[in-house]
Write an enzyme that holds these catalytic residues in place. Sequence first.
Site, short mmCIF file in Angstrom:
data_model
loop_
_atom_site.label_atom_id
_atom_site.label_comp_id
_atom_site.label_asym_id
_atom_site.label_seq_id
_atom_site.Cartn_x
_atom_site.Cartn_y
_atom_site.Cartn_z
N HIS A 91 59.02 73.13 39.39
CA HIS A 91 58.60 73.26 37.63
C HIS A 91 57.30 72.17 37.64
O HIS A 91 57.47 71.19 38.16
CB HIS A 91 59.82 72.76 36.82
N GLU A 150 54.66 80.87 36.23
CA GLU A 150 54.88 79.87 35.23
C GLU A 150 53.38 79.12 35.05
O GLU A 150 53.54 77.79 35.73
CB GLU A 150 56.11 79.19 34.98
P1 PGA Z 1 58.60 76.58 27.24
O1 PGA Z 1 59.13 76.01 28.65
O2 PGA Z 1 59.30 77.93 27.00
O3 PGA Z 1 58.89 75.65 26.35
O4 PGA Z 1 57.15 76.83 27.28
C1 PGA Z 1 59.15 76.77 29.73
C2 PGA Z 1 59.39 75.97 30.81
O5 PGA Z 1 58.65 74.79 30.95
O6 PGA Z 1 60.23 76.39 31.90
#
Ligand code: PGA
Length: 230
Positions: A91, A150
């Site tokens: 992450h 992401e």
């Molecule tokens: P968010 O976070 O949905 O608040 O953007 C997603 C994540 O950081 O995995």
Amino acid sequence: MKPLIIANWKMNPSNSKDAFDLAKAVVRGLEGVKADVVLCPPFVYVAQLLPSSNVFIGAQDCFWVQEGAYTGEVSPQMLKNLGCSYVIFGHSERKKLGETTEMTAKKTQAALLASLVPVVCIGEHIEEEMKSILKGIAPKDVSQIIFVYEPEWAISTQPHARPATPKEAQAAFKKMCSLLPKTTSLLYGGSVNSKDIKGFIEAGAQGALVGAASLDAQEFIQLAKNSISR
Ligand code: PGA
């Protein structure tokens, strides 16, 4: 295929009663809903949350060794023994704290050894990041990994965050797919809510990694329901 919606609670909520109540509300609201959901609470709440038929428990990180003298670490095998099925790696918030792609790769291998499903976040440098993760994985295991596109700028807590557009997500999935067997699941993460989830599913995501919206039981339940293609 059923969509997969993963809740990343991050360092929330601040006490175990709220964690228990949130999980209970989600499990109840998703009874009979044809989506698989994973709740990833902070480590300290993992043992108290019970999985149901479609709600699984995951963790937000773990170490790459199963046992030994590693102060402060938690092993994949410990998580497995507590009933966890999934674990998030790579992450961007962990990368900021020093996790390198090499560390993410080692953690991914260790999780597979403990029969946990690794959920690996991929940011902007798609090919580079994926190649270093895949380097150490036996070809037969690659499709056990769930990859999440992401981008850091899409995470809701970033200043000026905006979700990727479904088109941007689709372009990223295309690059990711070219490095993976067809059976691998790809998710999207970054500011996903109950209103925009459909667009990402239509763009080819099998589901989503959800941060802020996973802390509101009703919003999260609606998000999971809206991820089901009709
Ligand atoms: P968010 O976070 O949905 O608040 O953007 C997603 C994540 O950081 O995995």
